[in-house]
Design an enzyme around this catalytic site. Structure first.
Site, PDB file in Angstrom:
ATOM      1  N   ASP A 146       2.146  14.612  15.050  1.00  0.00           N
ATOM      2  CA  ASP A 146       2.318  14.564  13.497  1.00  0.00           C
ATOM      3  C   ASP A 146       0.735  14.492  12.866  1.00  0.00           C
ATOM      4  O   ASP A 146       0.546  13.797  12.011  1.00  0.00           O
ATOM      5  CB  ASP A 146       3.048  13.481  12.908  1.00  0.00           C
ATOM      6  CG  ASP A 146       3.470  13.406  11.701  1.00  0.00           C
ATOM      7  OD1 ASP A 146       3.782  14.450  11.001  1.00  0.00           O
ATOM      8  OD2 ASP A 146       4.151  12.411  11.070  1.00  0.00           O
ATOM      9  N   LEU A 178       0.754  -1.287   0.011  1.00  0.00           N
ATOM     10  CA  LEU A 178       0.019  -0.098  -0.132  1.00  0.00           C
ATOM     11  C   LEU A 178       0.898   1.243  -0.042  1.00  0.00           C
ATOM     12  O   LEU A 178       0.280   2.137  -0.478  1.00  0.00           O
ATOM     13  CB  LEU A 178      -1.070   0.068   1.140  1.00  0.00           C
ATOM     14  CG  LEU A 178      -1.964  -1.065   1.401  1.00  0.00           C
ATOM     15  CD1 LEU A 178      -2.810  -1.132   2.670  1.00  0.00           C
ATOM     16  CD2 LEU A 178      -2.854  -0.880   0.075  1.00  0.00           C
ATOM     17  N   LYS A 183       1.959  -3.002   8.838  1.00  0.00           N
ATOM     18  CA  LYS A 183       2.896  -2.215   8.637  1.00  0.00           C
ATOM     19  C   LYS A 183       4.289  -2.863   9.128  1.00  0.00           C
ATOM     20  O   LYS A 183       4.249  -3.366  10.392  1.00  0.00           O
ATOM     21  CB  LYS A 183       2.674  -0.785   9.496  1.00  0.00           C
ATOM     22  CG  LYS A 183       3.913   0.099   9.391  1.00  0.00           C
ATOM     23  CD  LYS A 183       3.680   1.442   9.828  1.00  0.00           C
ATOM     24  CE  LYS A 183       4.687   2.482   9.457  1.00  0.00           C
ATOM     25  NZ  LYS A 183       4.482   3.700  10.029  1.00  0.00           N
ATOM     26  N   GLY A 189      10.568   5.792   5.127  1.00  0.00           N
ATOM     27  CA  GLY A 189      11.970   5.851   5.536  1.00  0.00           C
ATOM     28  C   GLY A 189      12.030   4.984   6.501  1.00  0.00           C
ATOM     29  O   GLY A 189      13.205   4.415   6.772  1.00  0.00           O
ATOM     30  N   PHE A 190      11.089   4.223   7.277  1.00  0.00           N
ATOM     31  CA  PHE A 190      11.357   3.032   8.195  1.00  0.00           C
ATOM     32  C   PHE A 190      10.587   1.990   8.310  1.00  0.00           C
ATOM     33  O   PHE A 190      10.336   1.304   9.014  1.00  0.00           O
ATOM     34  CB  PHE A 190      11.293   3.862   9.648  1.00  0.00           C
ATOM     35  CG  PHE A 190       9.913   4.299   9.897  1.00  0.00           C
ATOM     36  CD1 PHE A 190       9.095   3.424  10.660  1.00  0.00           C
ATOM     37  CD2 PHE A 190       9.434   5.479   9.435  1.00  0.00           C
ATOM     38  CE1 PHE A 190       7.850   4.042  11.158  1.00  0.00           C
ATOM     39  CE2 PHE A 190       8.034   5.996   9.672  1.00  0.00           C
ATOM     40  CZ  PHE A 190       7.451   5.194  10.833  1.00  0.00           C
ATOM     41  N   GLY A 191       9.809   1.785   7.022  1.00  0.00           N
ATOM     42  CA  GLY A 191       8.978   0.524   6.954  1.00  0.00           C
ATOM     43  C   GLY A 191       7.922   0.417   5.527  1.00  0.00           C
ATOM     44  O   GLY A 191       7.797   1.508   4.811  1.00  0.00           O
TER      45      GLY A 191
END
Length: 670
Positions: free
Chosen positions: A466, A347, A370, A351-353
């Protein structure tokens, strides 16, 4: 026994066409459609037990007596007294985790337009609290839902037109008349519990009593004064409703009696059908064969090699992991769900997954998985513990963390699947689908409700850190849900903020963060202000390719506001089709939330009052970076019952990420 038999015979003598006054079921064996209306997954098992739900997730079951009862006197409109007794059993899929519960129900219809999970199959998200529901229920709830103010995950509640209980108490019973003799009961113990619901019309009071035995305690668990005459209609149906959520429970009714204007016939647990005990595992007979010592030794060596490799590659589940929840999935289960993490199920990635679409093999539930590479700078135990804390959040406008899996250096997080992807796909860069203003305003309200819950409604303060359009996900009905808690921080109410690494996304960062390093609810409000302007204008907070005077969205909106032309900034893709009052409120509120001084921003509770029209925005706004703490303006804010965040603080959650290193959990799936 003779009393039960005579009551049952009396019930059989009542003509089907006449209006009944009594029900008595000492078990449901032989009961057909003429005597019980079943909906959903409800069924009557061969042993005579009414099974409302099974061990499937997100299902509901209804069982109603097919003929309506007369609950009111035709002359004066006064509700009759009534009494009911029933034996219930709740068997959870996992011993310590229930989901969700069952309810004794009086409703105007047998065909309830309802939802499972926290709605218990009684209501849905649009009719909660409506007086027109004319619904009375007594819930036996095994999951704590903060949306409805549940006191714990093992309580009995009286519900009138809503699932926010009018009165509730932890499950238990009284041996005598004093408070000290109360004994606790675990609803999800898998053992029979006898319940009594009695309404005294002359005293206008409801009594609810439960017990693990057939003897009715003298003192009720709940006594709630209320006149049900305005709630009950002349003819209504009586029965049961139950539901499961992401975690499942089997809900059973062993027997049931009901009486208008009199005590319900008593039930005896010893005469009711019993749930079968756990199936015994029969070990096959071992047949000995003669083998040579060489073959036996060889098998032993091969088996030792196999076990060594299996242990080396397996995840070691420590005792502490079994207690933290929310739910641990096996790696093989998630691998199968995502078809081996194939690219066609991808999907999105960042940067980290990476995030994959998946279907859980057992429940067939669509999920988003994830896959995160573990940060060696933080202990795995601490990281997983904080994931569990976020997993306890329960709100309809948050993307729900369903579970997790640890495998070597990777952590896999399982979330609700959002069919319509992220909000930014509908706002920027010539979207394929244009959201109407009504849909946009609904999403704004949804996100505001979620942030209010995070800041004030949970057991700890949760700072998202965020908030932005790409982290707002849309479900199948385009309801907004706030996701991506990878930067979130939790701390106790009333604590002091701790300094932390500055993380987030440029354009949404409150100006005080680089200076203080302290994330507060006010810094979330600043980001929400940017989101408000995004939704109304269809533009990003920072547009690097725009002209210098149009590069910063808040400056552009402020300029038009001072010129008296604020409607000029409204997204042109709406073609002028919007509610002018709502649009002006959103734009002005966006400027107010974008104020450079934290103390001059509203709290999320104030924001909700502005959006609902319960409070009016100031007629004249000062330029955001110049407002500061001016006298008079602060008084206006404090008059709206602002919640102070000067004394709030944070404790670490998850991994810190550099500015603009975040990405949404889900990509658009259209």
């Amino acid at each position: 026994m003779l009393l039960q038999l005579s009551s049952f015979l009396l019930f059989l003598l009542i003509p089907v066409s006449s209006q009944p006054s009594q029900i008595f079921y000492a078990g449901f064996k032989g009961v057909g459609g003429n005597n019980m209306t079943l909906n959903g997954v409800a069924e009557i098992e061969h042993n005579g037990i009414l099974k409302l739900t099974n061990d499937s997730s997100k299902v509901m079951g209804h069982a109603f007596y097919p003929t309506a009862f007369q609950f009111k006197n035709s002359s004066d409109g006064k509700a009759f007294s009534f009494s009911s007794s029933f034996a219930l059993v709740i068997v959870p899929e996992f011993p310590k985790l229930g989901g969700h519960g069952l309810a004794f129900t009086i409703a105007t219809t047998k065909d309830l337009k309802a939802l499972p999970s926290q709605y218990l199959g009684l209501l849905n998200s649009s009719d909660i609290g409506n007086f027109s529901n004319h619904l009375f229920a007594v819930e036996f709830d095994t999951a704590q839902d903060f949306e409805f103010g549940d006191i714990n995950d093992n309580h009995v509640g009286i519900d009138i037109n809503s699932l926010a209980s009018n009165d509730s108490a932890p499950a238990g019973y009284y041996n005598g008349d004093g408070d000290s003799s109360k004994q606790n009961l675990t609803l999800k113990s898998g053992k029979p519990i006898l319940a009594w619901v009695d309404y005294d019309s002359s005293q206008s009071v409801i009594h609810v009593t439960i017990s693990p035995s057939s003897t009715k305690p003298k003192r009720p668990l709940l006594s709630f004064p209320v006149d049900l005459s305005p709630i009950l209609e002349k003819s209504m149906y009586v029965g049961f409703s139950a539901s499961t959520g992401l975690l499942a429970s089997s809900h059973y009714i062993l027997g049931w009696s009901f009486q208008i204007d009199g005590p319900a016939p008593p039930l005896d647990l010893s005469t009711l059908p019993q749930l079968p005990g756990p199936k015994k595992k029969h070990t096959s007979l071992m047949v000995g064969v003669s083998v040579s010592c060489f073959v036996l030794a060889l098998c032993t060596i091969l088996f030792g090699i196999y076990m060594y490799r299996r242990y080396k590659n397996a995840d070691v589940i420590e005792a502490w992991e079994l207690e933290i929840g929310p739910h641990r999935y096996s790696y093989q289960e998630l691998k199968k769900a995502t078809k081996g993490f194939k690219d066609k199920e991808l999907l999105g990635q960042g940067g980290f997954g990476s995030v994959y679409k998946g279907t859980l093999p057992k429940s067939k539930t669509l999920v988003a998985v994830k896959r995160i590479s573990h940060d060696s700078n933080q202990g795995l135990r601490e990281f997983v513990s904080e994931i569990a804390s976020i997993g306890r959040l329960r709100h309809r406008n948050l993307v729900q963390l369903l579970g997790w899996c640890r495998r070597r250096g990777d952590l896999l997080l399982v979330y609700d699947f959002m069919a319509n992807g992220s909000l930014d796909k509908y706002l920027f860069d010539d979207p394929e689908t244009i959201l109407s203003w009504e849909q946009r305003f609904k999403v704004i309200m949804d996100v505001a409700s979620a942030l209010l819950y995070l800041h004030e409604g949970f057991e700890q303060v949760v700072i998202h850190r965020d908030v932005k359009a790409s982290n707002v996900l849309l479900d199948g009905e385009l309801n907004g849900r706030l996701g991506d808690f990878g930067l979130a921080r939790l701390y106790d109410h009333g604590a002091n903020p701790s300094t932390t690494r500055v993380v987030g996304t440029l354009g949404y960062l409150a100006p005080e963060l680089p200076r203080t390093g302290k994330a507060t609810p006010s810094s979330d409000v600043f980001a929400f202000g940017a989101l408000l302007l995004e939704v109304a204008c269809g533009l990003r907070p920072l547009e690097p390719k725009a002209l210098p005077e149009d590069m910063v969205l808040v400056d552009c909106v402020w300029k038009k506001y001072t010129q008296g032309r604020i409607l000029d900034v409204v997204d042109r893709k709406l073609n002028g089709d919007f509610n002018e009052r709502e649009v002006v409120t959103v734009l002005k509120l966006g400027l107010l939330c974008s104020n450079g001084a934290p103390g001059s921003r509203p709290s999320m509770r104030q924001v909700m009052r502005f959006l609902h029209g319960e409070a009016g925005l100031p007629d004249e706004l000062r330029k955001p970076e110049d407002v500061g703490y001016q006298e008079g303006f602060d008084e206006f804010l404090h008059s709206l019952e602002s919640s102070s965040f000067d004394q709030m603080s944070t404790s670490s959650f998850g991994r810190n990420r550099d500015v603009d290193a975040s990405f949404p959990y889900f990509a658009n799936t259209r």
